[in-house]
Design an enzyme around this catalytic site. Structure first.
Site, PDB file in Angstrom:
ATOM      1  N   LYS A   1       9.877 -36.637 -21.824  1.00 22.23           N
ATOM      2  CA  LYS A   1      10.971 -36.260 -21.500  1.00 22.23           C
ATOM      3  C   LYS A   1      11.497 -36.859 -20.290  1.00 22.23           C
ATOM      4  CE  LYS A   1      12.392 -31.833 -20.164  1.00 22.23           C
ATOM      5  NZ  LYS A   1      12.948 -32.030 -18.945  1.00 22.23           N
TER       6      LYS A   1
ATOM      7  N   GLU B   1      20.668 -28.040 -20.054  1.00 21.56           N
ATOM      8  CA  GLU B   1      20.464 -27.030 -19.236  1.00 21.56           C
ATOM      9  C   GLU B   1      21.767 -26.654 -18.391  1.00 21.56           C
ATOM     10  OE1 GLU B   1      16.882 -27.786 -16.791  1.00 21.56           O
ATOM     11  OE2 GLU B   1      17.613 -26.334 -15.335  1.00 21.56           O
TER      12      GLU B   1
HETATM   13  O1  KIV Z   1      10.684 -28.875 -15.965  1.00 22.49           O
HETATM   14  C1  KIV Z   1      11.081 -28.057 -16.838  1.00 22.49           C
HETATM   15  O2  KIV Z   1      10.191 -26.860 -16.820  1.00 22.49           O
HETATM   16  C2  KIV Z   1      12.181 -28.219 -17.754  1.00 22.49           C
HETATM   17  C3  KIV Z   1      12.793 -27.156 -18.416  1.00 22.49           C
HETATM   18  C4  KIV Z   1      13.129 -26.003 -17.620  1.00 22.49           C
HETATM   19  C5  KIV Z   1      13.559 -27.702 -19.516  1.00 22.49           C
HETATM   20  O3  KIV Z   1      12.889 -29.365 -17.564  1.00 22.49           O
END
Ligand code: KIV
Length: 263
Positions: free
Chosen positions: A112, A181
């Site tokens: 991600k 978010e």
């Molecule tokens: O780092 C994380 O846990 C996240 C989530 C809150 C989406 O990016």
């Protein structure tokens, strides 16, 4: 979820996606046993596990260490690993090497990255070499200083338009899902209807295609949490009472009893 196609299928069928951000073997085991669709090894571990104020100091080695443990705890669950700050922004070459290490060394299924238009060329490249990418828009914690704090994003028309446009750009670049978010529910709904890939919300209301929460937040280990966190268990109270009982039983010589003692 077994693969990225199932994320798209879930959206098409209207089945909501569940994702939990967690960082170690035992909580990953519980997530898999409960049947969550996806585990995110989030760089929020900087704050939750390391006690930092931001996610910025988290390293690639930290992510690899935690993601390996999560994979051992959840061998059958789809796992996404966050690329930490400055492991994908310096150059495409470095980003590919770092994403590759995350995939090769941890057994994760995807990475991600935070951001929109500015990271689209990288997303396209990673996807083209076989690394599935999840996007992250709205409140992007790696940009906390540029955003002026952990604030709801997309409240002005200009900001909202930019987030909608970024979502489309990320979709075109090949992401298989997008985390939204801390944005208003109305904006999250608009984005969810506008893109074909699923949106997974955190503080983005009920219209996203899925929801993500941080394990330690939802289990109630922290006194102070953002408005969007629902505490499903009062973990802090449970752990406190267990620890207090242990202290008292040791002091009163009630523990260990025969039951917990070898002959
Ligand atoms: O780092 C994380 O846990 C996240 C989530 C809150 C989406 O990016």
């Amino acid at each position: 979820m077994k693969n990225i196609n199932e994320f798209i299928e879930a959206k098409e069928k209207g089945k909501k996606i569940t994702m939990i951000s967690t960082y170690e073997y035992w909580s990953a085991r519980i997530c898999e046993e409960a049947g969550v669709d996806c585990i995110l090894v989030g760089d929020s571990l900087g704050m939750v596990i390391q006690g930092l104020d931001t996610t910025l100091p988290v390293t690639l080695e930290d992510m690899i260490y935690h993601a390996k443990a999560v994979r051992r705890g959840a061998p059958r669950t789809f796992i996404v690993v966050d690329m930490p700050f400055l492991t994908y922004q310096v150059s495409q070459e470095e980003a590919i090497k770092n994403a590759g290490r995350l995939m090769k060394e941890t057994g994760a299924n995807a990475v991600k990255v935070e951001g929109g238009e500015e990271i689209a060329p990288l997303v396209e490249k990673l996807v083209s070499i076989g690394i599935p990418v999840m996007g992250h828009l709205g409140l992007t914690p790696q940009s906390v200083h540029a955003l002026g704090g952990y604030k709801v994003q997309g409240r002005t028309e200009e900001q909202a338009k930019k987030i909608v446009a970024d979502a489309k750009i990320l979709e075109q670049a090949g992401v298989f899902a997008i985390v939204l978010e801390a944005i208003p529910e109305k904006l999250a709904k608009e984005i969810t209807e506008f893109v074909e890939v699923p949106t997974i919300g955190i503080g983005a209301g009920k219209y996203t295609d899925g929801q993500v929460l941080v394990f330690h937040d939802m289990m109630g280990f922290f006194d102070k949490t953002p408005k969007f966190v629902k505490k499903y268990v009062n973990g802090k109270e449970l752990f406190l009472s267990g620890l207090k009982q242990f202290i008292s039983e040791v002091e009163n010589q009630q523990f260990p009893s025969e039951e917990h003692t070898y002959e």
